[in-house]
Scaffold this motif. Structure first.
Motif, PDB file in Angstrom:
ATOM      1  N   LEU A 105       9.020  -6.571 -32.563  1.00  0.00           N
ATOM      2  CA  LEU A 105       9.978  -6.955 -31.534  1.00  0.00           C
ATOM      3  C   LEU A 105      10.323  -8.438 -31.700  1.00  0.00           C
ATOM      4  O   LEU A 105       9.489  -9.251 -32.100  1.00  0.00           O
ATOM      5  CB  LEU A 105       9.380  -6.683 -30.154  1.00  0.00           C
ATOM      6  CG  LEU A 105       9.198  -5.181 -29.846  1.00  0.00           C
ATOM      7  CD1 LEU A 105       8.172  -4.971 -28.732  1.00  0.00           C
ATOM      8  CD2 LEU A 105      10.524  -4.547 -29.464  1.00  0.00           C
ATOM      9  N   ARG A 152      25.974  -3.058 -36.929  1.00  0.00           N
ATOM     10  CA  ARG A 152      26.643  -3.735 -38.042  1.00  0.00           C
ATOM     11  C   ARG A 152      27.870  -2.974 -38.546  1.00  0.00           C
ATOM     12  O   ARG A 152      28.421  -3.298 -39.589  1.00  0.00           O
ATOM     13  CB  ARG A 152      25.664  -3.933 -39.194  1.00  0.00           C
ATOM     14  CG  ARG A 152      24.765  -5.102 -38.908  1.00  0.00           C
ATOM     15  CD  ARG A 152      23.764  -5.324 -40.032  1.00  0.00           C
ATOM     16  NE  ARG A 152      22.462  -5.594 -39.481  1.00  0.00           N
ATOM     17  CZ  ARG A 152      22.114  -6.727 -38.863  1.00  0.00           C
ATOM     18  NH1 ARG A 152      22.988  -7.711 -38.749  1.00  0.00           N
ATOM     19  NH2 ARG A 152      20.910  -6.878 -38.367  1.00  0.00           N
ATOM     20  N   GLU A 166       8.103  -5.678 -40.271  1.00  0.00           N
ATOM     21  CA  GLU A 166       7.992  -4.251 -39.969  1.00  0.00           C
ATOM     22  C   GLU A 166       9.162  -3.895 -39.055  1.00  0.00           C
ATOM     23  O   GLU A 166       9.517  -4.699 -38.195  1.00  0.00           O
ATOM     24  CB  GLU A 166       6.715  -4.074 -39.153  1.00  0.00           C
ATOM     25  CG  GLU A 166       5.722  -3.088 -39.678  1.00  0.00           C
ATOM     26  CD  GLU A 166       4.731  -2.669 -38.569  1.00  0.00           C
ATOM     27  OE1 GLU A 166       4.326  -1.497 -38.590  1.00  0.00           O
ATOM     28  OE2 GLU A 166       4.398  -3.510 -37.713  1.00  0.00           O
ATOM     29  N   PRO A 167       9.725  -2.693 -39.179  1.00  0.00           N
ATOM     30  CA  PRO A 167      10.834  -2.335 -38.275  1.00  0.00           C
ATOM     31  C   PRO A 167      10.488  -2.497 -36.808  1.00  0.00           C
ATOM     32  O   PRO A 167      11.316  -2.926 -36.011  1.00  0.00           O
ATOM     33  CB  PRO A 167      11.102  -0.858 -38.591  1.00  0.00           C
ATOM     34  CG  PRO A 167      10.643  -0.672 -39.994  1.00  0.00           C
ATOM     35  CD  PRO A 167       9.500  -1.617 -40.185  1.00  0.00           C
ATOM     36  N   ARG A 168       9.255  -2.147 -36.431  1.00  0.00           N
ATOM     37  CA  ARG A 168       8.936  -2.160 -35.008  1.00  0.00           C
ATOM     38  C   ARG A 168       8.536  -3.532 -34.477  1.00  0.00           C
ATOM     39  O   ARG A 168       8.181  -3.656 -33.315  1.00  0.00           O
ATOM     40  CB  ARG A 168       7.851  -1.141 -34.677  1.00  0.00           C
ATOM     41  CG  ARG A 168       6.482  -1.421 -35.290  1.00  0.00           C
ATOM     42  CD  ARG A 168       5.498  -0.391 -34.798  1.00  0.00           C
ATOM     43  NE  ARG A 168       4.189  -0.512 -35.448  1.00  0.00           N
ATOM     44  CZ  ARG A 168       3.121   0.193 -35.087  1.00  0.00           C
ATOM     45  NH1 ARG A 168       3.220   1.079 -34.099  1.00  0.00           N
ATOM     46  NH2 ARG A 168       1.963   0.040 -35.711  1.00  0.00           N
ATOM     47  N   PHE A 197      14.715  -5.618 -31.852  1.00  0.00           N
ATOM     48  CA  PHE A 197      13.798  -5.692 -32.969  1.00  0.00           C
ATOM     49  C   PHE A 197      14.206  -6.869 -33.837  1.00  0.00           C
ATOM     50  O   PHE A 197      15.397  -7.189 -33.952  1.00  0.00           O
ATOM     51  CB  PHE A 197      13.815  -4.385 -33.765  1.00  0.00           C
ATOM     52  CG  PHE A 197      13.351  -3.211 -32.947  1.00  0.00           C
ATOM     53  CD1 PHE A 197      14.256  -2.283 -32.457  1.00  0.00           C
ATOM     54  CD2 PHE A 197      12.000  -3.052 -32.643  1.00  0.00           C
ATOM     55  CE1 PHE A 197      13.826  -1.209 -31.685  1.00  0.00           C
ATOM     56  CE2 PHE A 197      11.562  -1.992 -31.865  1.00  0.00           C
ATOM     57  CZ  PHE A 197      12.471  -1.067 -31.381  1.00  0.00           C
ATOM     58  N   ALA A 203      14.477  -7.032 -36.888  1.00  0.00           N
ATOM     59  CA  ALA A 203      15.418  -6.585 -37.922  1.00  0.00           C
ATOM     60  C   ALA A 203      16.866  -6.664 -37.451  1.00  0.00           C
ATOM     61  O   ALA A 203      17.782  -6.875 -38.241  1.00  0.00           O
ATOM     62  CB  ALA A 203      15.080  -5.163 -38.345  1.00  0.00           C
ATOM     63  N   GLN A 204      17.072  -6.501 -36.145  1.00  0.00           N
ATOM     64  CA  GLN A 204      18.441  -6.566 -35.629  1.00  0.00           C
ATOM     65  C   GLN A 204      18.989  -7.982 -35.670  1.00  0.00           C
ATOM     66  O   GLN A 204      20.202  -8.193 -35.571  1.00  0.00           O
ATOM     67  CB  GLN A 204      18.493  -6.065 -34.176  1.00  0.00           C
ATOM     68  CG  GLN A 204      18.248  -4.571 -34.011  1.00  0.00           C
ATOM     69  CD  GLN A 204      18.241  -4.174 -32.553  1.00  0.00           C
ATOM     70  OE1 GLN A 204      17.191  -4.204 -31.907  1.00  0.00           O
ATOM     71  NE2 GLN A 204      19.381  -3.802 -32.035  1.00  0.00           N
ATOM     72  N   PHE A 232       8.561   3.539 -36.992  1.00  0.00           N
ATOM     73  CA  PHE A 232       9.805   4.247 -37.305  1.00  0.00           C
ATOM     74  C   PHE A 232      10.474   3.541 -38.482  1.00  0.00           C
ATOM     75  O   PHE A 232      10.094   2.427 -38.847  1.00  0.00           O
ATOM     76  CB  PHE A 232      10.751   4.258 -36.101  1.00  0.00           C
ATOM     77  CG  PHE A 232      11.119   2.887 -35.597  1.00  0.00           C
ATOM     78  CD1 PHE A 232      10.360   2.282 -34.604  1.00  0.00           C
ATOM     79  CD2 PHE A 232      12.226   2.196 -36.104  1.00  0.00           C
ATOM     80  CE1 PHE A 232      10.692   1.016 -34.123  1.00  0.00           C
ATOM     81  CE2 PHE A 232      12.551   0.925 -35.636  1.00  0.00           C
ATOM     82  CZ  PHE A 232      11.787   0.331 -34.645  1.00  0.00           C
ATOM     83  N   TYR A 258      13.948   1.918 -39.898  1.00  0.00           N
ATOM     84  CA  TYR A 258      15.139   1.292 -39.320  1.00  0.00           C
ATOM     85  C   TYR A 258      16.278   1.327 -40.327  1.00  0.00           C
ATOM     86  O   TYR A 258      16.113   0.943 -41.473  1.00  0.00           O
ATOM     87  CB  TYR A 258      14.791  -0.157 -38.956  1.00  0.00           C
ATOM     88  CG  TYR A 258      15.954  -1.025 -38.552  1.00  0.00           C
ATOM     89  CD1 TYR A 258      16.513  -1.935 -39.456  1.00  0.00           C
ATOM     90  CD2 TYR A 258      16.492  -0.956 -37.270  1.00  0.00           C
ATOM     91  CE1 TYR A 258      17.575  -2.745 -39.088  1.00  0.00           C
ATOM     92  CE2 TYR A 258      17.553  -1.764 -36.897  1.00  0.00           C
ATOM     93  CZ  TYR A 258      18.088  -2.660 -37.803  1.00  0.00           C
ATOM     94  OH  TYR A 258      19.132  -3.458 -37.433  1.00  0.00           O
ATOM     95  N   ASP A 291      20.878   1.832 -36.286  1.00  0.00           N
ATOM     96  CA  ASP A 291      21.480   0.728 -35.546  1.00  0.00           C
ATOM     97  C   ASP A 291      22.976   0.690 -35.866  1.00  0.00           C
ATOM     98  O   ASP A 291      23.367   0.468 -37.008  1.00  0.00           O
ATOM     99  CB  ASP A 291      20.794  -0.582 -35.957  1.00  0.00           C
ATOM    100  CG  ASP A 291      21.349  -1.794 -35.233  1.00  0.00           C
ATOM    101  OD1 ASP A 291      20.916  -2.919 -35.555  1.00  0.00           O
ATOM    102  OD2 ASP A 291      22.223  -1.641 -34.347  1.00  0.00           O
ATOM    103  N   HIS A 330      11.387  -4.857 -43.961  1.00  0.00           N
ATOM    104  CA  HIS A 330      12.736  -5.371 -44.222  1.00  0.00           C
ATOM    105  C   HIS A 330      12.693  -6.872 -44.425  1.00  0.00           C
ATOM    106  O   HIS A 330      11.961  -7.583 -43.720  1.00  0.00           O
ATOM    107  CB  HIS A 330      13.655  -5.064 -43.035  1.00  0.00           C
ATOM    108  CG  HIS A 330      13.900  -3.599 -42.845  1.00  0.00           C
ATOM    109  ND1 HIS A 330      15.061  -2.985 -43.273  1.00  0.00           N
ATOM    110  CD2 HIS A 330      13.137  -2.634 -42.289  1.00  0.00           C
ATOM    111  CE1 HIS A 330      14.993  -1.690 -42.969  1.00  0.00           C
ATOM    112  NE2 HIS A 330      13.843  -1.452 -42.381  1.00  0.00           N
TER     113      HIS A 330
END
Lengths: 284, 815, 157
Positions: free
Chosen positions: C23, A55, C19-21, C64, C66-67, A6, A8, A52, C3
């Protein structure tokens, strides 16, 4: 284990988030992730885009506004639990939040996520329904307030349009209210097999001036058991009366049947917990 | 020499420091250069023919280097031969690592993909298309017993895959002589100890040497070793077992399928391949403890003496014949429990069904046997108007009869069952509780107490199954063998190599304690070995990660190796110090001779000599200071291999315990609250108290959880409804009660230190203890507890049905 | 689309392209190289992956990588200073609050977090604080004892 691929997105403003939501196909909102991410890991949900909200500043404040309290959608269960303001002015929310999952779930899970996801065994949906709360939805066409009684449609279905984001919850400041949230919890997860939120107000003579109950875990969505409330409103809350009223909590409700409880047992549990929640609220 | 400076004490654990720092070494922590990641495609059907498998699209997916289909498995591997666990199989049924033409349970492995990263492998998995022809699922045990149920294995014809009877003593006479026959029907359900780390393995094939190396979290190296050689036809196989995140019998048997699949991917791709199982896969397909139904009859005298016990059991073994009879044969281990009954008959039926195959989960059939005994004891008490305590006391093997031979040939080494029972009654405050129970009943509270006893056998005898299957073609071996190696390094420290892998039972710690006492050195100077490496470790047939075997074979081997090493040390030291070995003493790694405080030599100095200074060695002395000892149980003679009388030592040592539990039942919700849970345990000489206690707490907690609700549920189509720990109902800190333990050791006269087993332990009596207590609480309502689990709904129904199925809705007096 | 993220783990900054996915536990295990954070389930129900993210106790497997951009993470490897163990870790060793060790990193962090919020917890409060961490080996008894002992030691320090 690994979700399907996906894209993000991490917008920095609500406007940006709404624009993305409208622009993309096959998109899901990520708040606390406690419900969505498991579905993605099991590949039961395969959104192509994830937005998300984490932020976007200002989505997790709790502030008093006249006779209401405005709670940002990204307020975590832990923040609800520990909020001094809520404990004093709307204790049903911290009471309910403290029973959700475990410490980790409460650190991450949000009230907005919980309401938008509308799990039929969700604890907060029952509480906000009993509070007669209002939910704010913001989208490309502007913003609107939705009453909780108009919000929960069915299994994981709410009044939110696909291009709307739940941003706030408005709950009343409770004057003289007695509240409680009790549930028969599933092992391991603490999910409600049956959960009852009770919000009562007694008149000076000790009679029931106002009563609102939110029932969860029983059917495909949280609901107010009108039957029970009608029988108790305006009356003196004697044990026998409460017991009689509680026996009607599942009237005209299609009670769930699953590995956590048969229809018969669940119906019975709902009566027991309705009784116990009202008694607990009385003692509050 | 200080004989017990370490044994008997709780010393600082050797494994713990790495785990609390996050520096454990589990299979998934290992990375090999160029390693691929594998995922497995599993059957969504409980019962179906596989018509076609098309993996072309998956193989062409970016990042994918190898795919394995049932056709590959059939052409590149040989099937597993039915082994000891499949004893009783009349027709040879060969099972491969994956399903080949049929699937027989949801989750059965069908195909596999290896790719550069896990995500790509999972993406590719979705591209494999399998044409299934669904068949009717056989789920219910009764249906499976019927000759018309659709057969899982056409070669067998029926799903009733085995039946057999074994009788000891004169059962007809016992029943003829009885004052009364007491009957009961019982049921226990499917469950699992669900180790937190699922299956994991890495396979790496060196084509130049034709050597296959696997890293795997398996408990029994021999199973993996044999499976790889059998299935892949490879002679040179190395099995490495690092830290294991819990095993409990789950990681013995079915794990071999996955090691073969992963190895096949490695062979095809010519790269190392790692496979890590997901929780949902483990729940569906790693193995379950068998659901069992029992039909029990006891022939009793008026005073409660059990003259004879007869039972019939139906085992639902799931979709494989490879573990056909384990839950039945294991009952030979604790067949007579702690009782002196002389006549006993067991009849077994094994049915295959479209569910996950059963595996030797903690206890393997012994919890069922203890459940039979302890439930029937309560039933007997009721029938004869005796107290449940009296009935047990009358039947316990008296302490002066040890070593005691049971009618089926077990030799109980030591025990004092009446004392365990007495201590449990005292510590739980039995009489006082009965008074409290009476008082509280008047207020409407439902309190109950259950007191049970259970023997915990330990130490494998590979010949045991010959008692039931004398015709077994493959000689299963006999007794048990495992080894240990100890080396005194030239710097004076000691290295200890066990013959078994390690999964949380503190094997490194306890074996170091034993060695330290013998050698006269601090445990801090002893380093122990994990991982297990089949190329290097001194392992034998009993090499198995299980408390059941470790206490006997590994401790025995360590004891033997350390003793032998000590002799060598003294021999060399005697020469160096010009004294007789018998005059020497060892203290803290230094050997002293009498006469002068200067007459001493350190281990380090001895090491330097033994590994490098020939001139200072005595004549004929084998250089080096390293010994290996392979242990067999020295007192195995009687009944080691069963004769025509079918008597056999099923196991060699016998721990025992009395459990006492107090519960309160909420009559309106059926919820059972455990108010107190007490264990009085005899594990023989305890090497490390906290370790033994930990085993008791953990196994009791699991048994309690099994009794009160955790378990697998299938629907009528054979779909597993409980594939998450949440749906399955695993107990967290909130559902697990406090547990108390008191030690009451009665040393074994036969083992090296007097030690007995502590591993399966409390898992054996605990379900029965809970059942007993709940029934006691609900006695005034006329409830009988016959089935597990006692979920809140199950208890609520028991109450409702006992009250004529028509309970008035009355919720006052609720707790 | 990958990212660029910048994450502080145990006080050290890591800049990675992900990669976004991806974890979060796999980021920690593979990109950062710290394998103490374990994976025991799929839906975030076992707690083996527990870490502290910006001071909050969370299940990393539901996040993830990225978060975590711009955030600060504490894993079990970050407890303890200069090679010596944190009192919570010491207490777990002393009281045998573990057997196989697989749940231990998450459990130790949950205990650490609990004691940072509540330095003198009752047994019931300890059980609530650790309710998100499953252990299959110990029956929790010695874990609870270890946490009590750690609390005592830390209060005396």
């Amino acid at each position: 284990m690994i979700p399907a691929t996906f894209e993000y997105h991490s917008p920095r403003s609500l406007r940006e988030a709404i624009d993305l939501l409208s622009a993309k196909e096959d998109v899901k909102i990520l708040a606390g992730g406690q419900s969505l991410v498991p579905l993605m890991k099991l590949r039961l949900a395969k959104p192509k885009h994830l937005i998300d909200l984490g932020r976007i500043p200002g989505l997790n404040t709790i502030k008093e506004q006249g006779e209401s309290i405005l709670i940002g959608a990204l307020t975590t269960h832990a923040e609800l639990e520990s909020s001094e303001l809520l404990r004093r002015r709307c204790p049903l929310l911290p009471q309910t939040a403290s029973t959700i999952g475990d410490v980790q779930v409460r650190s991450q899970g949000t009230i907005g996520g919980s309401l938008a996801h509308a799990d039929p065994a969700g604890d907060l949906p029952a509480a906000v329904l009993a509070l007669g709360a209002e939910i704010k939805a913001v989208g490309p066409r502007g913003e609107r307030w939705i009453r909780t009684e108009d919000f929960f449609f069915g299994l994981l279905m709410t009044a939110l349009e696909p291009d709307e984001i739940l941003t706030d919850i408005k709950v009343p400041v409770l004057e003289r209210a007695r509240t409680a949230y009790l549930k028969a919890a599933q092992r391991t997860s603490g999910f409600a097999v049956v959960g009852v939120a009770a919000c009562l107000k007694l008149d000076p003579a000790g009679g029931c001036e106002e009563i609102a109950l939110g029932i969860t875990g029983v059917t495909d969505k949280t609901y107010r058991p009108d039957d029970v409330e009608t029988r108790l409103r305006g009356k003196k809350l004697e044990t026998k009366l409460i017991e009689e009223a509680a026996s009607g909590v599942c009237r005209n409700v299609d009670v769930l049947d699953d590995i956590n409880g048969s229809k018969e047992y669940r119906t019975h549990l709902a009566r027991v917990y309705t009784f116990r929640a009202i008694e607990a609220a009385l003692r509050a | 020499m200080a004989e017990t400076k370490y044994v008997g004490k709780t010393i600082r654990g050797k494994e713990a420091p790495r785990h609390v720092s996050g520096r454990g070494n589990f299979v998934d922590d290992i990375v090999l250069r160029g390693m691929l990641h594998a995922v497995i495609l599993r059957s969504p059907h409980a019962h179906a023919r596989i018509a076609k498998v098309d993996a072309e699209a998956a193989l062409n997916h970016p990042g994918v280097l190898s795919v394995v289909t049932p056709a590959d498995v059939q052409s590149m591997t040989r099937p597993f031969k039915p082994g000891r666990y499949a004893a009783g199989l009349t027709k040879p049924i060969f099972e491969y690592a994956t399903a080949v033409d049929k699937v027989r349970y949801v989750g059965e492995p069908v195909a596999a993909v290896a790719a550069r990263d896990r995500g790509s492998a999972e993406d590719a998995l979705e591209l494999i298309s399998v044409d299934y022809e669904p068949l009717p699922a056989v789920v219910d045990t009764r249906d499976a017993m019927s000759p018309t149920s659709p057969p899982l294995f056409e070669e067998l014809g029926a799903n009733l895959a085995w039946r057999g009877v074994l009788t000891y003593g004169n059962i007809e006479a016992a029943f003829a002589e009885a004052d009364q026959i007491v009957r009961e029907r019982l049921k226990i359900h499917r469950y699992s100890s669900t180790p937190l780390e699922p299956f994991a393995c890495i396979a790496s094939f060196d084509a130049s040497t034709q050597k296959l190396t696997v890293w795997v979290n398996a408990q029994v190296p021999e199973v993996i070793y044999d499976a790889l050689r059998e299935a892949l036809g490879l002679e040179d196989v190395r099995v490495i077992i690092p830290d294991i995140g819990g095993s409990f019998g789950q990681k013995i048997h079915l794990i071999r399928k996955y090691v073969v699949i992963t190895s096949l991917l490695a062979l095809k791709s010519r790269r190392p391949v790692k496979w890590i199982e997901d929780r949902s896969e483990h729940m569906m397909a790693a193995g379950h403890a068998c659901a069992q139904e029992f039909d029990v009859e006891a022939a009793v005298k008026r005073d409660g003496t059990v003259l004879g016990l007869r039972f019939k059991e139906i085992d639902d073994v799931g979709g494989s014949v490879s573990t056909l009879t384990i839950h039945f044969t294991n009952k030979l281990n604790n067949l007579t429990n702690t009782y002196k009954v002389q006549n006993i008959s067991m009849e077994g039926y094994s049915v295959v069904t479209n569910k996950c195959p059963v595996v030797p989960n903690r206890g393997i059939g012994k919890p069922g046997m203890c459940f039979i005994w302890e439930r029937i004891m309560d039933r007997i008490a009721e029938a004869l108007s005796l107290s449940p305590i009296e009935v047990r006391q009358v039947n316990l093997v008296p302490p002066d009869q040890f070593p005691y031979t049971t009618p089926n040939g077990n030799v109980y080494d030591s025990g004092d069952y009446p004392a365990l029972l007495q201590q449990a009654l005292k510590s739980i405050g039995y009489e006082k509780f009965r008074e409290e129970q009476r008082r509280e009943r008047e207020k409407g509270r439902l309190l109950g107490i259950g007191v049970v006893v259970g023997v915990e056998p330990g130490g494998r005898n590979a010949a045991r199954d010959l008692a039931i299957f004398p015709e077994m073609k493959e000689t299963p071996g006999s007794g048990g063998v495992n080894g240990a190696t100890i080396k005194l390094e030239k710097n004076g420290t000691v290295a200890l190599f066990l013959g078994s892998p390690n999964s949380g039972q503190s094997h490194e710690t306890t074996s170091a304690q034993v060695a330290a006492d013998i050698l006269g050195i601090s445990t801090e100077k002893i380093s122990t070995s994990t991982p297990f490496d089949s190329d290097l470790a001194p392992w034998g047939v009993a090499a198995a990660n299980s408390g059941n075997n470790f206490h006997l074979y590994d401790i025995g081997a360590v004891h033997g190796a350390a003793t032998r090493l000590k002799e060598k040390i003294l021999k060399l030291a005697a020469h160096v110090l010009d004294a007789a070995p018998a005059e020497l003493t060892i203290e803290n790694g230094t050997v002293h001779a009498p006469g002068s405080p200067l007459k001493k030599v350190t281990f380090a100095e001895l090491g330097k000599i033994a590994y490098g200074n020939q001139a200072l060695m005595p004549k004929g002395f084998e250089a080096g200071l390293q010994t290996t000892f392979y242990y067999t149980f020295p007192h195995a003679d009687t009944n080691l291999v069963p004769g025509s009388d079918r008597k056999v030592r099923a196991q060699f040592t016998f721990s025992a315990a009395a459990h006492a539990v107090i519960v309160e039942v909420d009559r309106h919700t059926g919820k059972v609250h455990v108010l107190r849970y007490l264990i009085v345990s005899d594990n023989g000489v305890v090497i490390n108290p906290r370790v033994v206690e930990g085993q008791a707490y953990g196994s009791a907690a699991h048994g309690i959880s099994v009794a009160l609700g955790e378990g697998f549920i299938y629907n009528s189509e054979g779909q597993l409804l409980t594939i998450t720990l949440t749906d399955y109902g695993k107990s967290s800190t909130l559902e697990t009660p406090r547990i108390e333990i008191e030690h009451h050791p009665v040393p074994s006269p036969f083992t090296a230190l007097g030690q007995k087993a502590a591993g399966e332990g409390a898992a054996i009596p605990s379900p029965a203890a809970i059942a007993s207590a709940v029934e006691d609480a609900l006695r005034p309502l006329g409830v009988k507890v016959r089935e597990l689990p006692l979920t809140p709904e199950a208890v609520w129904r028991l109450i409702k049905n006992a009250q004529g199925g028509n309970s008035k809705f009355e919720i006052r007096n609720s707790k | 689309m990958r990212h660029n993220i910048s994450v502080r783990v145990n006080d050290r900054l890591y800049e990675e392209e992900v990669e976004p996915r991806l974890l979060l536990p796999y980021f920690l295990r593979e990109n950062v190289g710290l394998t103490g954070t374990h994976v025991g389930c799929v839906i975030g129900e076992c707690g083996a992956c527990t870490i502290l993210l910006d001071g909050k106790l969370v299940k990393s497997c539901l996040l993830f990588a990225a978060q975590a951009d711009g955030k600060s993470i504490l894993t079990v490897e970050g407890l303890g200073q200069n090679g010596s163990l944190h009192p919570v870790q010491e207490a777990f060793i002393e009281h045998y609050g573990l057997q196989c060790g697989y749940c231990t990193p998450g459990m130790v962090l949950a205990a650490y977090y609990l004691l940072s919020k509540n330095p003198d917890p009752s047994e019931a409060e300890i059980r609530v604080g650790l309710a998100g961490n499953l252990c299959m080996c110990t029956g929790y008894v010695q874990i609870v004892e270890a946490v009590k002992a750690a609390a005592n030691r830390m209060r005396q320090a």
